[in-house]
Design an enzyme around this catalytic site. Structure first.
Site, PDB file in Angstrom:
ATOM      1  N   TRP A  74       0.838  -1.193   0.000  1.00  0.00           N
ATOM      2  CA  TRP A  74       0.000   0.000   0.000  1.00  0.00           C
ATOM      3  C   TRP A  74       0.869   1.237   0.000  1.00  0.00           C
ATOM      4  CZ3 TRP A  74       0.630  -3.224   4.061  1.00  0.00           C
ATOM      5  CH2 TRP A  74       0.681  -2.733   5.357  1.00  0.00           C
ATOM      6  N   ASP A  75       0.761   2.171   0.923  1.00  0.00           N
ATOM      7  CA  ASP A  75       1.444   3.480   0.830  1.00  0.00           C
ATOM      8  C   ASP A  75       2.854   3.342   0.242  1.00  0.00           C
ATOM      9  OD1 ASP A  75      -0.764   3.979   2.417  1.00  0.00           O
ATOM     10  OD2 ASP A  75       0.310   5.239   3.835  1.00  0.00           O
ATOM     11  N   SER A 152       4.027   4.996   7.321  1.00  0.00           N
ATOM     12  CA  SER A 152       4.568   5.742   6.179  1.00  0.00           C
ATOM     13  C   SER A 152       5.589   6.815   6.499  1.00  0.00           C
ATOM     14  CB  SER A 152       3.434   6.410   5.426  1.00  0.00           C
ATOM     15  OG  SER A 152       2.713   5.432   4.772  1.00  0.00           O
ATOM     16  N   ARG A 235       1.904  11.138  12.311  1.00  0.00           N
ATOM     17  CA  ARG A 235       2.603  10.230  11.410  1.00  0.00           C
ATOM     18  C   ARG A 235       2.948  10.856  10.056  1.00  0.00           C
ATOM     19  NH1 ARG A 235      -2.735   7.580  12.173  1.00  0.00           N
ATOM     20  NH2 ARG A 235      -3.997   7.766  10.289  1.00  0.00           N
ATOM     21  N   ASP A 236       3.571  10.055   9.219  1.00  0.00           N
ATOM     22  CA  ASP A 236       3.794  10.311   7.797  1.00  0.00           C
ATOM     23  C   ASP A 236       4.733  11.487   7.520  1.00  0.00           C
ATOM     24  OD1 ASP A 236       1.925   8.291   7.694  1.00  0.00           O
ATOM     25  OD2 ASP A 236       0.300   9.512   6.904  1.00  0.00           O
ATOM     26  N   GLU A 328      -3.622  13.089   5.778  1.00  0.00           N
ATOM     27  CA  GLU A 328      -2.552  12.105   5.852  1.00  0.00           C
ATOM     28  C   GLU A 328      -1.506  12.315   4.766  1.00  0.00           C
ATOM     29  OE1 GLU A 328      -4.149   8.454   7.785  1.00  0.00           O
ATOM     30  OE2 GLU A 328      -5.309   8.381   5.944  1.00  0.00           O
TER      31      GLU A 328
END
Ligand code: FRU
Length: 482
Positions: A74-75, A152, A235-236, A328
């Site tokens: 995914w990501d 991520s 996050r990210d 996100e």
């Protein structure tokens, strides 16, 4: 576009730049996000796509290929430099993806609890339609990263063969939660980095020598902590240089507005209605609606040293208080327009994270301004840049929950859209008419200028390019010899 009868006007945003260290936070307002419905067709047959083709991702075929049989993917992000260039290293293109074992007995929706960063490589001159990405395995050795789950981030090539991998160190505390997919003790989250080495030869790409450093944990003053809200997001990380502030390295990341969950009081500036707008909502109605639970922001931090091991928080650059709870995988993409640098902030969001009274699709949202911190103008006035085909007249669904029968079967076809140089947008396939994904989507192209974005349907086949097309635009080393 002309105002739509029955809808409020969008907020006014000057795009004016502010000092990155100042405390101006741009607002993605309810008035802005209401333009998504203002621009949606109220009269489509149930389950059709109600959004303009300009902001709708073309339909992914159900018989899409899986890029790997052993891991869900995914990501995904590319090896980049500090200016978002995608680097070919000694003749290889390299990408990083969240991966989870397809054979471990849990389903695709349990991937978050089992996520690791994996990597793939492919020759720079490969035919993207035919040559598969080679899977290199997990990037880090088992039990070496800061948390017990890797979420991520972004990867930068530094001097020589050093790479800095910025990632989210998520730590789940209870095995039952990991296996069942939620409902247990809330995880901890930190932003971390790992400095290591990349090696390339004629056989491919390997990494070693990673040294992990914890960089940031939410402070509870600007960025919400787990104690304030077990469902917090932190996050990210995505780092970049800003030509307006030479020598500095910045990071954007996903956060939430600090404060105890439910304490937030929606403000006039979160609603953003123009004075006297007959279609404005009242602040009391919005506050009583439960919209106070949606408090997404895009955070900003600045590096305090050249090694990028010490960082300080700056105030968020964007908030979506009382609009949406998740912004996100934010990224900053700088593009010269009419002799001036324009800063595009792209971030992904979900339909189920919108506040009461708001409606929009899963997809990527964009904002443009004159600096990293500016009074960002939402693209297309609404913020929506590219969404999965959705009938926005029907209620919102959750990708891992129940899906109403009438809805467009492609409403969750793709997520985690990431804008690459040239407007190429990659994402992962989630659910195409009930066929689950776990592989990269066909790359699509958006053209954007002056705050207006448009899907380029002349790209690829009716707008769908090759699957997992993440081309490099800058070569380092090897002159493409391998
Ligand atoms: C987006 C996302 C990211 C997070 C990851 C976890 O798809 O929610 O925000 O890092 O997935 O799997």
């Amino acid at each position: 576009p002309a105002p739509t009868p029955g809808f409020p006007l969008p907020s006014k945003h000057s795009q004016q730049a502010f000092d990155p260290a100042s405390d101006f936070t741009s607002k993605w307002t309810r008035a802005d996000a209401k333009q998504i419905m203002a621009q949606s067709n109220p009269n489509v047959a149930p389950g059709q796509n109600s959004m303009s083709p300009d902001v709708t991702m073309p339909e992914i075929p159900e018989d899409f290929p899986q890029m790997n049989d052993d891991v869900w993917v995914w990501d995904t992000w590319s090896l980049t430099d500090e200016n978002a260039n995608q680097i070919s290293y000694k003749g290889w293109d390299v990408i990083f993806s969240l991966v989870a074992d397809r054979h471990a007995g849990y389903g695709f929706d349990q991937r978050h609890w089992n996520a690791r960063i994996g990597y793939f490589f492919r020759k720079t001159n490969a035919d993207p339609a035919k040559d598969k990405w080679n899977y290199g395995g997990h990037l880090f050795m088992d039990n070496t990263s800061i948390g017990n789950t890797e979420w991520s981030g972004s990867t930068r090539l530094e001097q020589g063969n050093h790479v800095n991998v910025f990632y989210t160190a998520t730590t789940f505390h209870d095995v039952a939660e990991r296996n069942a997919g939620g409902g247990g003790i809330a995880p901890d989250a930190a932003i971390a980095k790992a400095l290591g080495n990349i090696h390339a030869d004629k056989n491919g790409v390997t990494f070693d020598g990673f040294q992990h450093t914890k960089l940031l944990e939410p402070d509870g003053k600007m960025y919400q902590t787990k104690a304030q809200n077990p469902g917090f997001a932190f996050r990210d990380p995505y780092t970049f240089a800003d030509p307006a502030h030479p020598g500095k390295t910045f990071m954007v990341f996903e956060g939430n507005t600090a404060g105890t969950r439910g304490d937030y009081q929606c403000k006039g500036e979160d609603l953003g209605y123009q004075p006297g707008d007959p279609h404005a909502e009242s602040l009391t109605d919005v506050q009583n609606s439960g919209a106070k639970y949606q408090t997404a922001n895009v955070g900003l931090a600045v590096a305090d040293n050249k090694d990028l091991t010490k960082w300080s928080f700056l105030p968020p650059i964007l908030s979506a208080n009382c609009v949406n709870d998740q912004t996100e995988r934010p990224q900053i993409f700088i593009q010269n327009e009419n002799g001036k640098n324009k800063y595009y902030l792209y971030t992904i969001s979900h339909q189920f994270t919108y506040a009461d009274g708001m409606r929009g699709p899963d997809g990527v949202y964009g904002f443009v301004g004159d600096g990293v911190r500016s009074d960002y103008q939402p693209v297309n006035n609404s913020g929506l840049a590219l969404g999965s085909p959705t009938d926005l007249n029907l209620p919102a669904n959750n990708p891992s929950g129940t899906i109403s029968g009438q809805q467009n079967g492609r409403q969750f076809q793709a997520y985690s859209h990431y804008v690459q140089p040239g407007g190429l947008v990659q994402s992962f396939i989630d659910n195409v008419n009930g066929v689950r994904g776990g592989s990269l989507s066909p790359t699509v192209k958006i053209n954007f200028k002056n705050g207006v974005t448009q899907v380029d349907r002349s790209f690829g086949q009716s707008g769908l390019g090759p699957f997992g097309y993440l081309p490099t635009n800058k070569r380092i080393g090897g002159e493409g010899l391998y």
